[in-house]
Enzyme design. Structure first.
Site, mmCIF file in Angstrom:
data_model
loop_
_atom_site.group_PDB
_atom_site.id
_atom_site.type_symbol
_atom_site.label_atom_id
_atom_site.label_comp_id
_atom_site.label_asym_id
_atom_site.label_seq_id
_atom_site.Cartn_x
_atom_site.Cartn_y
_atom_site.Cartn_z
ATOM 1 N N GLU A 148 -6.555 -10.820 21.279
ATOM 2 C CA GLU A 148 -5.910 -11.902 20.513
ATOM 3 C C GLU A 148 -6.883 -12.875 19.848
ATOM 4 O OE1 GLU A 148 -3.028 -13.715 23.128
ATOM 5 O OE2 GLU A 148 -1.904 -11.865 23.360
ATOM 6 N N GLU A 208 1.343 -2.794 24.862
ATOM 7 C CA GLU A 208 2.130 -3.724 25.687
ATOM 8 C C GLU A 208 3.600 -3.666 25.271
ATOM 9 O OE1 GLU A 208 0.431 -7.660 25.892
ATOM 10 O OE2 GLU A 208 -1.620 -6.903 25.949
#
Ligand code: XIL
Length: 369
Positions: free
Chosen positions: A155, A260
């Site tokens: 991220e 995910e």
């Protein structure tokens, strides 16, 4: 009369047993149907690797072919203070993976969230760089040859594709990403190295991820793959952007993974779709509409969502290496607690009793038409 009851009882028990066995025998599992296409992973928590989560235990061994620690390799758990590491749980998941033949994806080395408090207090550039070196070298070298891969950086991008304004960018400048990958490559020569993020299927953020990857490649720094997180809404999956991303990322010569995956069925408190773990909203009953059970209409959307997504994944199985679900069953999904605590969500393929949902059968049918 009593005899009759006994007969009925036996008949019903026999039918139940038969139905159970025929489900177990006739329905192939996720890892079986996709064995020639991609690995099917699951994120595991501590209760799952210890076997305390008895719903998950049989599912992990039969349905999945890869695992990712949901939290236990994150900085706040594995590296609580400057010179103290806590490898207990991380060692356990690595041993669990090796015993059960499940390749482990380490998650994650450098991320702005779930940092230990001591990291946030680091003031100088030199100390932060030293932290990155110590952290990556100590952890990645310990598991080299024992785990399959690392999400080296997680991220690092904003929605517009620019670098995220994190403690790392602020103190170290944009080169911290190359630093992190170089240190990881030196510490873990046998382990694959990935960049992982959410929303990088979206054009602007995708362009940022492509620039980040190309920058590493142009400097000769090893990067083996990219992970698109895949926290989407069951009724609004960006299929077109996902397809474009599979093509664009694989054209860079690296592996593409969905790392995910889960599909929320609950209302979103914001206009934007994101998966920033620091963003939280307050509870109100309207935001928790399915506490008593999921209605057919929402179940159908989830089923359709998973079916169309897996059709797309299947079409590009030569370019996709792994699809990892962020959890095993609905009862333990992080989406019951994020972005609003105390909700009842239904984002995975197995329900609160560990039973396969309609979406599961549609996904299986994609792999085994
Ligand atoms: C989540 C975990 O599932 C939660 O248990 C934890 O409280 C917060 O983090 N993106 C990521 C994951 O890369 O590490 C996050 O996992 C979900 C969003």
């Amino acid at each position: 009369m009593k005899n009759n009851y006994n007969k009925w009882f036996l008949f019903i028990m026999a039918s139940v047993l038969l139905a159970k066995t025929s489900y177990a025998q006739n329905t192939p599992t996720l890892k079986q149907v996709f064995k020639n296409n991609f690995l099917i992973g699951a994120a595991l928590n501590a209760a799952q690797i210890s076997g305390k989560d008895t719903l998950a235990a049989p599912l992990i061994k039969t349905q999945f072919s890869a695992i990712t620690p949901e939290n236990i390799m994150k900085c706040e758990v594995i590296h609580p203070s400057w010179d103290k590491y806590n490898f207990d749980l991380a060692d356990k998941i690595v041993a669990y993976g090796n015993q059960n033949n499940l390749p482990v994806n380490g998650h994650t080395l450098i991320w702005h969230s779930q940092l230990s408090p001591f990291v946030k207090q680091i003031q100088s550039k030199d100390s932060l760089l030293q932290f990155i070196k110590n952290h990556i070298t100590t952890i990645a070298s310990r598991y080299d040859g024992k785990i399959f891969s690392w999400d080296v950086v997680n991220e690092a991008l904003e929605e517009d594709g620019s670098l995220r304004n994190s403690i790392f960018l602020e103190k170290l400048g944009p080169d911290y990403i190359s630093e992190a990958f170089s240190i990881a490559a030196a510490a873990a020569p046998q382990t694959e190295l990935y960049y992982n993020d959410y929303n990088i299927e979206q054009p602007k953020k995708r362009a940022g991820a492509i620039a980040l990857i190309k920058n590493l490649q142009s400097k000769g720094i090893r990067i083996n793959g990219v992970g698109i997180q895949g926290h989407w809404r069951s009724d609004n999956i960006p299929l077109k952007e996902i397809e474009e991303s599979i093509l664009a990322f694989s054209a860079l010569g690296i592996k593409v993974m969905f790392t995910e995956l889960d599909l929320t069925v609950l209302p979103n408190p914001w206009d934007v779709d994101a998966a920033d773990v620091n963003q939280k909203a307050v509870y109100n009953e309207k935001m928790n509409p399915y506490a008593a059970g999921i209605p057919d209409s929402a179940q159908q959307k989830l089923t359709n969502g998973y079916e169309s997504l897996f059709k797309l994944f299947y079409k590009y199985s030569d370019k996709i290496n792994r699809i990892t679900f962020w959890g095993v069953h609905d009862k333990q999904s992080w989406l019951n607690g994020w972005p609003i605590a105390g909700r009842t969500n239904y984002p995975l393929l197995f329900d609160r009793n560990g039973k396969p949902k309609p979406a599961y059968y549609k996904v299986i049918a994609v792999g085994k038409p």
